[in-house]
Design a protein around this motif. Structure first.
Motif, PDB file in Angstrom:
ATOM      1  N   GLN A 205       8.208  -3.528  -2.841  1.00 20.66           N
ATOM      2  CA  GLN A 205       7.878  -3.918  -1.465  1.00 20.66           C
ATOM      3  C   GLN A 205       6.469  -4.495  -1.350  1.00 20.66           C
ATOM      4  OE1 GLN A 205       8.521  -0.348   0.843  1.00 20.66           O
ATOM      5  NE2 GLN A 205      10.518   0.022  -0.112  1.00 20.66           N
ATOM      6  N   GLY A 206       5.796  -4.635  -2.496  1.00 18.37           N
ATOM      7  CA  GLY A 206       4.469  -5.241  -2.487  1.00 18.37           C
ATOM      8  C   GLY A 206       3.329  -4.291  -2.764  1.00 18.37           C
ATOM      9  N   GLY A 207       3.621  -2.982  -2.846  1.00 12.76           N
ATOM     10  CA  GLY A 207       2.558  -2.030  -3.165  1.00 12.76           C
ATOM     11  C   GLY A 207       1.509  -1.979  -2.081  1.00 12.76           C
ATOM     12  N   TRP A 208       0.249  -2.121  -2.472  1.00 10.25           N
ATOM     13  CA  TRP A 208      -0.846  -2.103  -1.507  1.00 10.25           C
ATOM     14  C   TRP A 208      -1.961  -3.031  -1.954  1.00 10.25           C
ATOM     15  CZ3 TRP A 208       0.573   2.605  -3.989  1.00 10.25           C
ATOM     16  CH2 TRP A 208      -0.202   2.931  -5.098  1.00 10.25           C
ATOM     17  N   GLU A 209      -2.735  -3.475  -0.974  1.00 12.87           N
ATOM     18  CA  GLU A 209      -3.891  -4.328  -1.236  1.00 12.87           C
ATOM     19  C   GLU A 209      -5.151  -3.465  -1.263  1.00 12.87           C
ATOM     20  OE1 GLU A 209      -3.926  -7.571  -1.948  1.00 12.87           O
ATOM     21  OE2 GLU A 209      -1.727  -7.555  -1.863  1.00 12.87           O
ATOM     22  N   PRO A 210      -6.169  -3.869  -2.015  1.00 13.98           N
ATOM     23  CA  PRO A 210      -7.402  -3.072  -2.056  1.00 13.98           C
ATOM     24  C   PRO A 210      -8.117  -3.055  -0.711  1.00 13.98           C
ATOM     25  CG  PRO A 210      -7.694  -5.164  -3.212  1.00 13.98           C
ATOM     26  CD  PRO A 210      -6.233  -5.048  -2.904  1.00 13.98           C
ATOM     27  N   ILE A 211      -8.790  -1.951  -0.446  1.00 14.81           N
ATOM     28  CA  ILE A 211      -9.647  -1.839   0.734  1.00 14.81           C
ATOM     29  C   ILE A 211     -11.010  -2.409   0.370  1.00 14.81           C
ATOM     30  CG2 ILE A 211     -10.758  -0.212   2.315  1.00 14.81           C
ATOM     31  CD1 ILE A 211      -8.360   1.669   1.826  1.00 14.81           C
ATOM     32  N   PRO A 212     -11.556  -3.326   1.147  1.00 14.38           N
ATOM     33  CA  PRO A 212     -12.836  -3.963   0.778  1.00 14.38           C
ATOM     34  C   PRO A 212     -13.961  -2.948   0.618  1.00 14.38           C
ATOM     35  CG  PRO A 212     -11.770  -5.157   2.567  1.00 14.38           C
ATOM     36  CD  PRO A 212     -11.005  -3.880   2.386  1.00 14.38           C
ATOM     37  N   GLU A 213     -14.879  -3.277  -0.260  1.00 15.00           N
ATOM     38  CA  GLU A 213     -16.055  -2.434  -0.437  1.00 15.00           C
ATOM     39  C   GLU A 213     -16.958  -2.540   0.779  1.00 15.00           C
ATOM     40  OE1 GLU A 213     -18.064  -3.223  -4.057  1.00 15.00           O
ATOM     41  OE2 GLU A 213     -16.311  -2.819  -5.321  1.00 15.00           O
TER      42      GLU A 213
END
Length: 554
Positions: A205-213
């Motif tokens: 389903q696309g997993g997850w995107e990183p949260i910006p620093e």
């Protein structure tokens, strides 16, 4: 319980049946077209039999079918039977156990299922039998040999014998139940399998995107990154919908109290300080790609396959990656505590042994390597270092060694290569082993012990020792360990420690101790845990297990 190597009985049965005639003299069935094709296929092999293991497997198959008079297990002249289709489906689903269906020829088998040509059926028969043998062995003992994958793994698997697999499979009515005998029969393995399936579904389903620093996210803050964090915690199940104030119209970018509790739970699952704030370490854990987490699960399922199902009804389990010790009885954890383990360049090995005694108020015979590399410079700088730290100097390591006055030694002439002395630190609060030592004699000279350096237990990552394992609550562990030995309540243990008397207490029953290395597991409450690969052992195992498929995310 896994079906293991249980002796030579079944082997002798299989081989005695096939000891007389050769394949060319297999009996009256030889004249049937399918049997003739099967004989030819056995002689020719299927695929590239390039390795010793593949050649050995083919030899086992030849002798097995010889004993059966070349009667197939899976096919008839009319085509593949129901058991062939069931086995094909099981091999195709090997990825549910974090194994690769390609290793068992699943795709080639599936392509042959509809065939009716005699030669194709003979090939299908052999491929199915080969696939079964390999799959059962990999389920029962793992795909890799631990010490080959990593020389610091001293885990010795129980071998699954090909001959036994075939002897039992021939009479099995339900192949799924048959293969279950080889799979680790523990809820720990089953929970990890289920979590792996969930993470793989999430990846599709696309997993997850990183949260910006950015700056540390703290309670009371308003920040768009809080909204991203909220979504991640919801996705992972750390923040339950019924606790999410944004569901009731709250500001999704506001770091509210339910978010604090969800972050603490996420930190718990990743072995981090549970402070409810998202700093660098928490952000790093949040931003590990889903592909990496899936690979961790795959590697740790392999480690589970190396382990025996029965670790002992009562045992100690130390996870070096988690730096945590548990004393377990049955399915209940009696106590757990943080531990300090070896530094990466003094990494603690993986092995199992039996605890047989403990020592109260121990002295410490300093290992020669530590004496030469770490203590000698301090002694040469100030000879009073020995007396100040309660060390006695002996002339050598023999049983008849004499005590040497350090003032009489010309330390300027002593170096690492000319240090014959033995150093012994007397018992006391300053002793490097603390007040308690738990012994399970082994060739690595690894043991559990107390330490005067208590502050290290508060750190997230506790890799500070020379290899031995320091425990945070030695009296508590001693009381639990000695609960089955005589009259040793905590009060008596503390009184003996306070007396300063050196005392050895032998356990009435040896206690299994398992020193393990797991970077992913699933607790009974369903929480999925991950830990940092502090010794780089995931990378070594990934290379051995997955080869070119390993670590694409690194």
């Amino acid at each position: 319980m896994k079906l293991r190597a249980i002796g030579l009985g079944l082997c002798l049965l299989v081989f005695s049946l096939g000891a007389a005639p050769g394949l060319a003299q297999a009996g009256p069935l030889q004249d049937a077209p399918l049997q003739q094709a099967l004989e030819a296929q056995l002689r020719a092999g299927v695929g590239a039999a390039a390795t010793d293991d593949e050649i050995e497997t083919l030899t086992v198959l030849e002798r097995f079918y010889q004993a059966r008079g070349l009667e197939p297990l899976w096919v008839q002249e009319s085509g593949a039977g129901p058991k062939a289709r069931q086995l094909s489906a099981l091999l195709t689903a090997a990825d549910l156990d974090a194994l690769d269906p390609a290793d068992y020829g699943a795709e080639d088998i599936a392509a042959l299922l509809g065939s009716t040509a005699v030669t194709a059926l003979a090939e299908l028969e052999i491929r199915l039998t080969q696939g079964l043998i390999r799959f059962a062995a990999d389920l029962g003992q793992g795909r890799t040999t631990p010490h080959v994958a990593d020389p610091e793994l001293f885990v010795f698997r129980e071998e699954v014998l090909r001959e036994e697999v075939l002897a039992v499979a021939a009479g099995a009515q339900d192949l799924e139940a048959f293969l279950q005998r080889y799979r680790p029969n523990t809820p720990r393995y089953d929970r990890q399998k289920a979590a792996l399936a969930e993470y793989r579904a999430l990846a599709t389903q696309g997993g997850w995107e990183p949260i910006p620093e950015g700056p540390t996210l703290k309670p009371g803050m308003s920040d768009p990154r809080v909204g991203l964090l909220r979504a991640r915690l919801r996705l992972w199940g750390d923040l339950k919908p019924e606790n999410d104030l944004a569901e009731a119209g709250g500001d999704p970018d506001f770091y509210d109290e339910p978010m604090v509790e969800a972050v603490k739970w996420m930190q718990y699952r990743h072995g981090l300080t549970q402070d409810g704030a998202v700093g660098k370490k928490s952000l790093a854990a949040l931003n590990v790609p889903i592909e990496a987490r899936i690979e961790q699960m795959v590697l740790n399922l392999e480690r589970r396959r190396w382990m025996p199902d029965d670790l002992g009804r009562r045992h100690i389990f130390v996870n070096l990656a988690d730096q945590l010790l548990k004393l377990v009885e049955g399915e209940k954890t009696l106590l757990d505590m943080p531990v300090v383990v070896g530094r990466p360049y003094h990494s603690t090995p993986v092995f199992s042994h039996q605890m047989t005694y403990l020592v109260m108020n121990p002295y410490w015979n300093v290992p020669p390597s530590i004496a030469r590399k770490e203590l000698l410079p301090k002694i040469k700088d100030d000879v009073s270092y020995l007396a100040s730290n309660n060390f006695t100097l002996f002339s050598d390591w023999s049983s008849g060694a004499s005590v040497v006055d350090p003032v009489t030694v010309n330390w300027a002439a002593v170096n690492r290569n000319s240090f014959p002395y033995k150093l012994r630190q007397g018992s006391g609060d300053g002793n490097a082993l603390g007040r308690l030592k738990f012994m399970f004699p082994n060739r690595f000279n690894i043991y559990l012990h107390d330490t005067p350096a208590k502050t290290l237990f508060g750190k997230d990552e506790r890799t500070f020792s020379h290899g031995c394992i320091r425990v945070s609550d030695p009296p508590g562990l001693a009381a639990a360990v000695l609960a089955k030995t005589g009259d040793w309540p905590l009060q008596r243990i503390n009184q003996t420690i306070d007396s300063g008397e050196r005392r050895i207490v032998t356990l009435d029953q040896p206690l299994p101790v398992h020193i393990s290395y797991l970077t992913s597991w699933v607790n009974k409450d369903g929480s999925v845990h991950f830990r940092k690969d502090v010794y780089g052992r995931d990378a070594k195992l990934a290379e051995a297990l997955l080869g070119a498929r390993a670590g694409g995310w690194r």
